[in-house]
Design a protein around this motif. Structure first.
Motif, short mmCIF file in Angstrom:
data_model
loop_
_atom_site.label_atom_id
_atom_site.label_comp_id
_atom_site.label_asym_id
_atom_site.label_seq_id
_atom_site.Cartn_x
_atom_site.Cartn_y
_atom_site.Cartn_z
N ASN A 3 0.87 -1.17 0.00
CA ASN A 3 0.00 0.00 0.00
C ASN A 3 0.91 1.23 0.00
O ASN A 3 1.48 1.57 1.03
N GLY A 46 2.44 2.18 10.76
CA GLY A 46 3.39 3.28 10.62
C GLY A 46 4.07 3.68 11.92
O GLY A 46 4.73 4.71 12.00
N GLU A 71 -6.87 4.55 7.87
CA GLU A 71 -6.67 5.98 7.57
C GLU A 71 -7.91 6.56 6.89
O GLU A 71 -8.27 7.71 7.11
N LYS A 92 0.18 4.25 -0.31
CA LYS A 92 -0.45 5.46 0.27
C LYS A 92 -0.18 6.66 -0.64
O LYS A 92 -0.09 6.50 -1.85
N GLU A 144 -5.31 -5.08 10.41
CA GLU A 144 -4.28 -4.07 10.66
C GLU A 144 -4.59 -3.35 11.96
O GLU A 144 -5.41 -2.41 11.98
N LEU A 197 -0.14 -6.85 4.36
CA LEU A 197 -0.42 -5.59 3.67
C LEU A 197 0.62 -4.61 4.21
O LEU A 197 0.66 -4.31 5.40
N ILE A 198 1.48 -4.16 3.31
CA ILE A 198 2.69 -3.48 3.71
C ILE A 198 2.64 -2.02 3.31
O ILE A 198 2.43 -1.72 2.13
N ALA A 223 -0.40 -0.31 15.25
CA ALA A 223 0.83 -0.86 14.64
C ALA A 223 1.13 -0.24 13.28
O ALA A 223 2.17 -0.51 12.69
P1 PGA Z 1 2.90 0.23 7.63
O1 PGA Z 1 1.42 0.43 7.00
O2 PGA Z 1 3.44 -1.06 7.05
O3 PGA Z 1 3.66 1.44 7.20
O4 PGA Z 1 2.73 0.14 9.11
C1 PGA Z 1 0.56 -0.64 6.80
C2 PGA Z 1 -0.73 -0.17 6.19
O5 PGA Z 1 -1.22 0.90 6.58
O6 PGA Z 1 -1.30 -0.83 5.30
#
Ligand code: PGA
Length: 253
Positions: A9, A174, A98, A11, A168, A232-233, A172
């Motif tokens: 992801n 970000g 988000e 973003k 998610e 999901l990264i 955790a």
């Molecule tokens: P992150 O985000 O790996 O930066 O913690 C995961 C996500 O919001 O899908």
């Protein structure tokens, strides 16, 4: 056997040019990565067309990060599921925390988006997860159950077969704070049990991804858990090496 998925992801990061370069870097190195993993990249809308072109015929598939809840018309600034699907995009992330937090998405608006995604033959990656307060006050099970029941239980059996879930935990994402492998497994098993109450045996086939600060050095331990089918990264998907390194977490399983 459930499919193993590593989805990135992106973003609101990268310009289209940088995004295409990133996906080219992923493709260049993919030969060395574990091939039993489905890789998905989810760039911003502006990059979708080019990223679909670059990935055509490769092992990398493309997803969008959202879609409009309406079909078409006077909705300034929105992008419809039909527009996205027409580019050759296969997945759409829905209900990311988000989006829930900053853009007021609710089960009601997500139901409409789900309808749009299915009507255009794409696959939703539906996100659920609790905040730190909800975890600490013991409400996490009720919160995640409601996120599943209010949206996923509205699906037909036929739609349900084309679904990816992502757990998610909001605390955790970000933050660098990753759930322990046991915490992830506990919630994934709970999600699968919740799904099975309505969709019976089909729940055993649904990929459930973990998301939240997954990195190459913690992926293998989390992915080794029985009900964790990938990740999901966010942050780590912005570096080809890290993204593929996470996929290699499955080699150790
Ligand atoms: P992150 O985000 O790996 O930066 O913690 C995961 C996500 O919001 O899908």
């Amino acid at each position: 056997m459930r499919r193993k998925i590593v989805a990135g992801n992106w973003k609101m990061n990268t310009t289209p040019e940088q995004g295409v370069q990133l996906v080219k870097d992923v493709l260049k190195n993919l030969g060395h990565a574990c091939t039993s993993v489905d890789y998905i990249v989810c760039p911003p809308y502006t990059h979708l067309s080019e990223v679909v072109k670059v990935t055509r015929g490769t092992a990398v598939q493309v997803g969008a990060q959202n879609c409009a809840e309406e079909t078409k018309g006077a909705y300034t600034g929105e992008v419809s599921a039909e527009m996205i699907a027409s580019l050759g995009v296969r997945y759409v992330i829905l209900g990311h925390s988000e989006r829930r937090q900053y853009y007021g998405e609710t089960s009601a608006t997500l139901n409409k988006r789900m309808t749009q995604v299915y009507a255009n033959d794409m696959v939703p990656i539906y996100c659920v997860g609790e905040t730190l307060d909800e975890r600490e006050s013991g409400k996490l099970w009720d919160v995640v159950k409601a996120q599943i029941e209010e949206v996923i239980f509205e699906l037909s059996d036929e739609q349900y077969h084309r679904l990816v879930i992502a757990y998610e935990p909001v605390w955790a994402i970000g933050t660098g704070k990753v759930a322990t492998a046991d915490q992830a497994q506990e919630m994934h098993a709970f999600i699968r049990k919740t799904l099975a109450a309505k969709f019976k045996d089909a729940a055993a086939k649904t990929p459930i991804l973990y998301g939240g600060s997954v990195k190459p050095d913690n992926a293998a331990e989390i992915f080794a858990k029985e009900d964790v089918d990938g990740g999901l990264i966010g942050g780590a998907s912005l570096k080809a090496e890290d993204f593929l390194g996470i996929g290699k977490g499955f080699d150790a399983v």
